[in-house]
Design a protein around this motif. Sequence first.
Motif, PDB file in Angstrom:
ATOM      1  N   ILE A   9      -5.956  -1.832  -4.108  1.00 16.99           N
ATOM      2  CA  ILE A   9      -5.569  -3.015  -3.580  1.00 16.99           C
ATOM      3  C   ILE A   9      -6.957  -3.663  -3.220  1.00 16.99           C
ATOM      4  CG2 ILE A   9      -4.751  -3.928  -1.484  1.00 16.99           C
ATOM      5  CD1 ILE A   9      -2.539  -1.765  -1.549  1.00 16.99           C
ATOM      6  N   TRP A  37      -0.138  -7.289   1.073  1.00 10.03           N
ATOM      7  CA  TRP A  37      -1.172  -6.703   0.077  1.00 10.03           C
ATOM      8  C   TRP A  37      -1.166  -7.229  -1.328  1.00 10.03           C
ATOM      9  CZ3 TRP A  37       2.166  -3.998   3.235  1.00 10.03           C
ATOM     10  CH2 TRP A  37       1.557  -3.262   4.401  1.00 10.03           C
ATOM     11  N   ARG A  41      -6.174  -7.470   1.469  1.00  8.02           N
ATOM     12  CA  ARG A  41      -5.463  -7.200   2.571  1.00  8.02           C
ATOM     13  C   ARG A  41      -5.400  -8.396   3.400  1.00  8.02           C
ATOM     14  NH1 ARG A  41      -7.530  -2.394   0.675  1.00  8.02           N
ATOM     15  NH2 ARG A  41      -6.208  -0.673   0.790  1.00  8.02           N
ATOM     16  N   ASP A  54       0.900  -1.067  -0.016  1.00  5.67           N
ATOM     17  CA  ASP A  54       0.058   0.124  -0.060  1.00  5.67           C
ATOM     18  C   ASP A  54       0.797   1.174   0.040  1.00  5.67           C
ATOM     19  OD1 ASP A  54      -1.535   2.302   1.060  1.00  5.67           O
ATOM     20  OD2 ASP A  54      -3.022   0.838   1.811  1.00  5.67           O
TER      21      ASP A  54
END
Length: 249
Positions: free
Chosen positions: A191, A243, A194, A155
Amino acid sequence: MSSTCVFLHAHPDDESLLTAGTMARLAAEGHRVVLVVATDGEAGLTDSPAGTELGARRRRETMDSAAALGCARVQFLGYGDSGSDGAAPNSFSATPVEQAAERIAALLVEERAELVTSYDPAGGYGHPDHVHLHHVGSLAARIAGTPVLLEATVDRDMLLRAIQIAALFRLTPTGLTPDRLASSYSPGSAITHRVNVRGYAAGKRASMAAHASQAAGGDGVRTLAALLRLPQPVFRWVLGTEWFVRRNV
């Protein structure tokens, strides 16, 4: 129900920094985890002699890392490390995309892989081998018909904030400046996954520690060295998420 998950990486130690927690989690949950490494990393920064000797050492380190993560198979593709400037002869980044993709696709078919990971379009921080793996991995997944392709990334928004904090304590890893990071990795908005890997921080740390050749060398603080200095509770918090960006195959 278990499945086979193949993690593609450009160099030894890339797996420990980007996907080790996810690999350890999948292995612990009963999935078959396969690590594929394009090069031996013989052009990497180190305080040891570079070249064939370093490549052999980094292969051994990768095997130790894979064991710590519970990998069922490690496959080295044997391409040359392009180096950060991409100038090395007979390197991975100079290999035709189709040629490398066919090799990896054959492995994906052999393993009946249901998931494969590669890198985002930026190649993370832009190393030529990482950028090349993005293209190779995408084509390999299409050729093999692997249903899920995830691009390992970081990220970018969070990383920029972390670098600003690290700078206050003079712990900024070499080369990780805000200007460089502005076009590296992926923005938070891109993204799709996670992954919480806090419960697998010990395995991730053991994976990173296995790559001892990459904890020193060059000017300034190396990323591995800086992260391994963190106390375990802080390490678990800082590195507790990995990620990915899912792409259509």
